[in-house]
Design an enzyme around this catalytic site. Structure first.
Site, PDB file in Angstrom:
ATOM      1  N   LYS A 165      28.387  -1.767  37.372  1.00  0.00           N
ATOM      2  CA  LYS A 165      28.665  -0.569  36.333  1.00  0.00           C
ATOM      3  C   LYS A 165      29.261  -1.083  35.036  1.00  0.00           C
ATOM      4  O   LYS A 165      29.022  -0.737  33.934  1.00  0.00           O
ATOM      5  CB  LYS A 165      29.829   0.129  37.149  1.00  0.00           C
ATOM      6  CG  LYS A 165      29.357   1.017  38.224  1.00  0.00           C
ATOM      7  CD  LYS A 165      28.176   1.830  37.979  1.00  0.00           C
ATOM      8  CE  LYS A 165      28.759   3.239  37.230  1.00  0.00           C
ATOM      9  NZ  LYS A 165      27.631   4.036  37.257  1.00  0.00           N
ATOM     10  N   VAL A 191      35.657  10.150  43.354  1.00  0.00           N
ATOM     11  CA  VAL A 191      35.586  11.558  43.330  1.00  0.00           C
ATOM     12  C   VAL A 191      35.659  12.313  44.513  1.00  0.00           C
ATOM     13  O   VAL A 191      34.734  11.686  45.554  1.00  0.00           O
ATOM     14  CB  VAL A 191      34.160  11.878  42.471  1.00  0.00           C
ATOM     15  CG1 VAL A 191      33.960  13.099  42.276  1.00  0.00           C
ATOM     16  CG2 VAL A 191      34.097  11.007  40.950  1.00  0.00           C
TER      17      VAL A 191
HETATM   18  N1  LIG Z   1      31.723   9.073  43.554  1.00  0.00           N
HETATM   19  C1  LIG Z   1      32.688   8.280  42.820  1.00  0.00           C
HETATM   20  O1  LIG Z   1      33.694   8.303  43.445  1.00  0.00           O
HETATM   21  C2  LIG Z   1      32.253   7.919  41.354  1.00  0.00           C
HETATM   22  C3  LIG Z   1      33.213   7.326  40.845  1.00  0.00           C
HETATM   23  C4  LIG Z   1      33.003   6.743  39.646  1.00  0.00           C
HETATM   24  C5  LIG Z   1      31.717   6.609  39.008  1.00  0.00           C
HETATM   25  N2  LIG Z   1      30.679   7.094  39.967  1.00  0.00           N
HETATM   26  C6  LIG Z   1      29.374   7.047  39.447  1.00  0.00           C
HETATM   27  O2  LIG Z   1      28.747   8.351  39.291  1.00  0.00           O
HETATM   28  C7  LIG Z   1      27.274   8.381  39.759  1.00  0.00           C
HETATM   29  C8  LIG Z   1      26.798   9.043  40.643  1.00  0.00           C
HETATM   30  O3  LIG Z   1      27.453   8.754  41.729  1.00  0.00           O
HETATM   31  P1  LIG Z   1      27.578   9.902  43.198  1.00  0.00           P
HETATM   32  O4  LIG Z   1      29.115   9.387  43.558  1.00  0.00           O
HETATM   33  O5  LIG Z   1      27.123  11.128  42.851  1.00  0.00           O
HETATM   34  O6  LIG Z   1      26.711   9.007  44.125  1.00  0.00           O
HETATM   35  P2  LIG Z   1      25.328   9.496  44.896  1.00  0.00           P
HETATM   36  O7  LIG Z   1      25.420  10.894  45.414  1.00  0.00           O
HETATM   37  O8  LIG Z   1      25.086   8.538  45.917  1.00  0.00           O
HETATM   38  O9  LIG Z   1      24.607   9.429  43.832  1.00  0.00           O
HETATM   39  C9  LIG Z   1      23.593   8.374  43.141  1.00  0.00           C
HETATM   40  C10 LIG Z   1      22.314   8.924  42.726  1.00  0.00           C
HETATM   41  O10 LIG Z   1      21.639   7.691  42.022  1.00  0.00           O
HETATM   42  C11 LIG Z   1      20.155   7.803  42.466  1.00  0.00           C
HETATM   43  N3  LIG Z   1      19.803   6.394  42.503  1.00  0.00           N
HETATM   44  C12 LIG Z   1      20.247   5.136  42.878  1.00  0.00           C
HETATM   45  N4  LIG Z   1      19.349   4.154  42.591  1.00  0.00           N
HETATM   46  C13 LIG Z   1      18.230   4.742  42.037  1.00  0.00           C
HETATM   47  C14 LIG Z   1      17.378   4.190  41.357  1.00  0.00           C
HETATM   48  N5  LIG Z   1      16.726   2.947  41.689  1.00  0.00           N
HETATM   49  N6  LIG Z   1      16.360   5.046  40.751  1.00  0.00           N
HETATM   50  C15 LIG Z   1      16.462   6.377  40.793  1.00  0.00           C
HETATM   51  N7  LIG Z   1      17.732   6.733  41.282  1.00  0.00           N
HETATM   52  C16 LIG Z   1      18.643   6.137  41.992  1.00  0.00           C
HETATM   53  C17 LIG Z   1      20.435   8.209  43.874  1.00  0.00           C
HETATM   54  O11 LIG Z   1      19.008   8.626  44.268  1.00  0.00           O
HETATM   55  P3  LIG Z   1      18.725   8.999  45.736  1.00  0.00           P
HETATM   56  O12 LIG Z   1      19.383  10.351  46.075  1.00  0.00           O
HETATM   57  O13 LIG Z   1      17.169   8.844  45.565  1.00  0.00           O
HETATM   58  O14 LIG Z   1      19.294   7.642  46.484  1.00  0.00           O
HETATM   59  C18 LIG Z   1      21.368   9.264  43.818  1.00  0.00           C
HETATM   60  O15 LIG Z   1      21.007  10.465  43.238  1.00  0.00           O
HETATM   61  C19 LIG Z   1      27.037   6.946  39.832  1.00  0.00           C
HETATM   62  O16 LIG Z   1      26.559   6.367  38.467  1.00  0.00           O
HETATM   63  C20 LIG Z   1      28.229   6.388  40.224  1.00  0.00           C
HETATM   64  O17 LIG Z   1      28.572   4.877  39.921  1.00  0.00           O
HETATM   65  C21 LIG Z   1      30.888   7.797  41.072  1.00  0.00           C
END
Ligand SMILES: NC(=O)c1ccc[n+]([C@@H]2O[C@H](COP(=O)([O-])OP(=O)(O)OC[C@H]3O[C@@H](n4cnc5c(N)ncnc54)[C@H](OP(=O)(O)O)[C@@H]3O)[C@@H](O)[C@H]2O)c1
Length: 324
Positions: A165, A191
């Site tokens: 990140k 989150v």
């Molecule tokens: N949840 C938290 O606590 C949190 C906190 C801070 C920041 N974030 C950031 O928020 C963003 C979303 O996270 P989330 O919590 O919503 O997690 P999530 O539901 O696991 O979403 C991650 C997404 O990234 C996609 N992805 C991963 N590798 C990929 C690739 N090589 N090509 C295309 N798509 C890819 C996944 O696709 P697939 O469905 O196909 O696997 C999924 O749609 C991320 O950038 C994460 O670092 C999350």
């Protein structure tokens, strides 16, 4: 004279089936945007089918197949868009390359496609982890948007998610500067909140493990928390407000994991909690952080209090039958 209808604004959201991205899409559709969501497999109804149930999805949402490492696929989804929300990034990967490549190369692919498509603004979902892991940060520092995690430190401790990140956000800022791209980054804390699909995503799974008596093999460090809907709204406010710029920490509250456990026990006394004390975190880079959320509050976010966030998430687990 008949009033001319404004054409719908078209934006792209990467990783559309994800926890945060799907909330962003839902809110964008509610606001009248036309949304192109990239997903890895549009044919996977189990994973992405729920997006079609959003209000206005049948007219205003299309799914586009794109892996972050596939520039051409990203470019064709982004061409013609006014704005892009780059949310996708590996959360659970097997190794260093599995984290770093899609995060860094993927972000640069998205930004290059945005530059070529003359996109007006890009919102990148970064994370608070890009600010807190630095052994030289004073213990009592109030972390704001000027803080950065230490690259060598994270490499040394094999913190591949944090490293992915941090390097991705740094690469994004470098690209934006060199190419005069309007970039804004959103840095959410952990989150929690209801999922729009029927799964428990990795951040909610922390809460799930706590209320099902699983002891986390986590150190007892404090962490920031934020509601998923507020996180999505903050992304959209940052997109829509012409004067938004730079980085935005998106943190509602901060608690030690042990305190979170106590708080949960008070709110939901009917569950069994594992009281094993978490190992105290002594490494200085991981010392508790206090965050400033003033900048995102100034954008207009009114945060959901943690108590409400926890209640909504637990209710969501119940509704999906994950807990009783
Ligand atoms: N949840 C938290 O606590 C949190 C906190 C801070 C920041 N974030 C950031 O928020 C963003 C979303 O996270 P989330 O919590 O919503 O997690 P999530 O539901 O696991 O979403 C991650 C997404 O990234 C996609 N992805 C991963 N590798 C990929 C690739 N090589 N090509 C295309 N798509 C890819 C996944 O696709 P697939 O469905 O196909 O696997 C999924 O749609 C991320 O950038 C994460 O670092 C999350």
């Amino acid at each position: 004279m008949a009033q001319q209808q404004q054409p719908a604004r078209t934006v792209c959201v990467t990783g559309g089936g994800g926890f945060i991205a799907s909330w962003i899409i839902k809110l964008l559709l509610q606001r009248g945007y036309t949304v192109r969501a990239t997903v890895r497999d549009p044919g996977d109804k189990k994973k992405n089918g729920f997006l079609a149930s959003f209000e206005s999805a049948s007219q205003n949402l299309t799914l586009h197949k794109a892996d972050l490492l596939d520039y051409d696929a990203l470019s064709s989804a982004i061409m013609g868009c006014e704005g892009v929300f780059h949310v996708a990034s590996p959360i659970l990967a097997r190794d260093e390359v599995g984290f770093l490549d899609p995060a860094i190369k993927g972000t640069l692919n998205v930004l290059r496609a945005c530059h070529e498509a003359k996109v007006k603004r890009v919102i990148l979902t970064s994370s608070v982890v890009t600010t807190i892991f630095d052994p030289n940060r004073p213990v009592d520092a109030i972390v704001d948007e000027s803080y950065w995690s230490d690259i060598d430190y994270n490499r040394k401790h094999e913190q591949w998610y944090t490293l992915s990140k941090t390097l991705a956000e740094k690469a994004a800022w470098q690209f934006a500067k060199e190419n005069e791209l309007d970039l804004v980054t959103m840095l959410p804390a952990l989150v929690f909140g209801p999922s729009l699909d029927s799964t428990i995503n990795p951040s909610n799974s922390i809460l799930y493990r706590l209320v099902t008596g699983v002891s986390l093999s986590e150190y007892n460090f404090s962490y920031g928390y934020v509601h998923v809907k507020d996180t999505a709204e903050a992304h959209i406010l940052a997109y829509e407000n012409p004067i938004a710029s730079g980085r935005y920490l998106c943190v509602e509250s901060v608690l030690y994991f042990t305190d979170l456990l106590e708080y949960l026990e008070k709110l939901f006394p009917n569950y069994t909690y594992n009281k094993r004390c978490f190992e105290e975190m002594t490494t200085s880079g991981f010392v508790p952080g206090k965050f400033s959320n003033q900048k995102v509050v100034n954008l207009g976010i009114r945060f959901t209090p943690l108590e409400q966030t926890l209640k909504e998430t637990i209710l969501d687990f119940k509704e999906h039958g994950f807990i009783n």
